[in-house]
Design a protein around this motif. Structure first.
Motif, PDB file in Angstrom:
ATOM      1  N   ASN A   1       0.804  -1.225   0.000  1.00  0.00           N
ATOM      2  CA  ASN A   1       0.000   0.000   0.000  1.00  0.00           C
ATOM      3  C   ASN A   1       0.833   1.269   0.000  1.00  0.00           C
ATOM      4  N   CYS A   2       2.084   1.159   0.403  1.00  0.00           N
ATOM      5  CA  CYS A   2       2.836   2.378   0.682  1.00  0.00           C
ATOM      6  C   CYS A   2       4.046   2.590  -0.214  1.00  0.00           C
TER       7      CYS A   2
ATOM      8  N   TRP B   1       1.785   8.793  12.570  1.00  0.00           N
ATOM      9  CA  TRP B   1       1.517   8.011  11.354  1.00  0.00           C
ATOM     10  C   TRP B   1       0.086   8.216  10.887  1.00  0.00           C
TER      11      TRP B   1
ATOM     12  N   LEU C   1      -4.411   9.252  -1.670  1.00  0.00           N
ATOM     13  CA  LEU C   1      -4.286   7.927  -1.040  1.00  0.00           C
ATOM     14  C   LEU C   1      -5.690   7.406  -0.733  1.00  0.00           C
TER      15      LEU C   1
HETATM   16  C1  HEC Z   1      -1.622   7.795  -3.666  1.00  0.00           C
HETATM   17  C2  HEC Z   1      -0.179   8.045  -3.537  1.00  0.00           C
HETATM   18  C3  HEC Z   1       0.437   7.722  -2.179  1.00  0.00           C
HETATM   19  C4  HEC Z   1       0.387   6.531  -1.485  1.00  0.00           C
HETATM   20  C5  HEC Z   1      -0.256   5.241  -1.897  1.00  0.00           C
HETATM   21  C6  HEC Z   1       1.136   6.743  -0.273  1.00  0.00           C
HETATM   22  N1  HEC Z   1       1.657   8.006  -0.241  1.00  0.00           N
HETATM   23 FE1  HEC Z   1       2.879   8.774   1.174  1.00  0.00          FE
HETATM   24  N2  HEC Z   1       3.018  10.499   0.134  1.00  0.00           N
HETATM   25  C7  HEC Z   1       2.435  10.747  -1.107  1.00  0.00           C
HETATM   26  C8  HEC Z   1       2.894  12.035  -1.607  1.00  0.00           C
HETATM   27  C9  HEC Z   1       2.494  12.646  -2.934  1.00  0.00           C
HETATM   28  C10 HEC Z   1       3.769  12.552  -0.622  1.00  0.00           C
HETATM   29  C11 HEC Z   1       4.547  13.855  -0.687  1.00  0.00           C
HETATM   30  C12 HEC Z   1       5.846  13.538  -1.403  1.00  0.00           C
HETATM   31  C13 HEC Z   1       6.825  14.652  -1.329  1.00  0.00           C
HETATM   32  O1  HEC Z   1       6.724  15.489  -0.431  1.00  0.00           O
HETATM   33  O2  HEC Z   1       7.724  14.633  -2.165  1.00  0.00           O
HETATM   34  C14 HEC Z   1       3.830  11.567   0.440  1.00  0.00           C
HETATM   35  C15 HEC Z   1       4.595  11.712   1.581  1.00  0.00           C
HETATM   36  C16 HEC Z   1       4.709  10.770   2.581  1.00  0.00           C
HETATM   37  C17 HEC Z   1       5.439  10.968   3.808  1.00  0.00           C
HETATM   38  C18 HEC Z   1       6.183  12.223   4.229  1.00  0.00           C
HETATM   39  C19 HEC Z   1       5.164  13.126   4.884  1.00  0.00           C
HETATM   40  C20 HEC Z   1       5.774  14.364   5.438  1.00  0.00           C
HETATM   41  O3  HEC Z   1       5.230  14.851   6.442  1.00  0.00           O
HETATM   42  O4  HEC Z   1       6.771  14.855   4.888  1.00  0.00           O
HETATM   43  C21 HEC Z   1       5.333   9.823   4.526  1.00  0.00           C
HETATM   44  C22 HEC Z   1       5.906   9.536   5.893  1.00  0.00           C
HETATM   45  C23 HEC Z   1       4.518   8.910   3.747  1.00  0.00           C
HETATM   46  N3  HEC Z   1       4.171   9.522   2.569  1.00  0.00           N
HETATM   47  C24 HEC Z   1       4.182   7.637   4.143  1.00  0.00           C
HETATM   48  C25 HEC Z   1       3.310   6.809   3.451  1.00  0.00           C
HETATM   49  C26 HEC Z   1       2.777   5.571   3.982  1.00  0.00           C
HETATM   50  C27 HEC Z   1       3.129   4.982   5.335  1.00  0.00           C
HETATM   51  C28 HEC Z   1       1.949   5.067   3.040  1.00  0.00           C
HETATM   52  C29 HEC Z   1       1.089   3.831   3.138  1.00  0.00           C
HETATM   53  C30 HEC Z   1       0.037   3.888   4.127  1.00  0.00           C
HETATM   54  C31 HEC Z   1       1.956   5.988   1.908  1.00  0.00           C
HETATM   55  N4  HEC Z   1       2.776   7.036   2.203  1.00  0.00           N
HETATM   56  C32 HEC Z   1       1.268   5.790   0.725  1.00  0.00           C
HETATM   57  C33 HEC Z   1       1.594   9.913  -1.771  1.00  0.00           C
HETATM   58  C34 HEC Z   1       1.263   8.629  -1.395  1.00  0.00           C
END
Ligand code: HEC
Length: 110
Positions: A38-39, A58, A71
């Motif tokens: 998922n992540c 989280w 997401l």
């Molecule tokens: C639908 C797309 C998508 C999915 C699936 C996804 N993420 Fe992300 N996530 C993002 C995006 C877009 C960012 C911002 C990226 C950036 O800042 O460059 C991000 C950023 C993050 C960050 C940094 C946040 C911050 O405060 O800087 C974390 C931690 C994270 N994701 C964890 C997860 C986890 C754990 C999962 C699974 C539950 C997950 N992501 C699934 C799109 C997604």
């Protein structure tokens, strides 16, 4: 006999040592495959393996991605698996009740 003992020792060491998945760098622990599936769709696992957080941290990160980054919603069981994994394997390192020392930018000017 001695050989058996050292084999047992090796086996238990292997069991205790932290296992890392070479493809994602994630810790292999309960629920890790669910988290991987998922992540790692939109960004690399480094996005969360390089950081730590409480369960609430989280939840906040996931809510933020759900509200702003497309997401999907998780069913309660999947969400629990993901949060259990992250809050256990990537918990804040300082678990003492004492706060960490202040950094100089937080101290009053001299
Ligand atoms: C639908 C797309 C998508 C999915 C699936 C996804 N993420 Fe992300 N996530 C993002 C995006 C877009 C960012 C911002 C990226 C950036 O800042 O460059 C991000 C950023 C993050 C960050 C940094 C946040 C911050 O405060 O800087 C974390 C931690 C994270 N994701 C964890 C997860 C986890 C754990 C999962 C699974 C539950 C997950 N992501 C699934 C799109 C997604």
């Amino acid at each position: 006999m001695k050989r058996v003992a050292s084999l047992l020792l090796l086996a238990s060491l292997g069991f205790c040592a932290e296992q890392i998945d070479p493809a994602t760098g994630m810790k292999i622990a309960e629920g890790w495959e669910t988290v991987r599936d998922n992540c790692t769709v939109c960004h690399s696992a480094k996005m969360y393996t390089m950081t730590t957080g409480t369960r609430q941290d989280w939840i906040t990160a996931i809510k933020w991605m759900q509200e702003t980054q497309g997401l999907w919603e998780f069913d309660p069981e999947t969400e629990k698996t993901i949060l259990d994994y992250l809050s256990k394997e990537y918990a804040p390192k300082n678990t003492s009740r004492r706060r960490p020392l202040l950094t100089s930018d937080l101290l009053p000017p001299k």
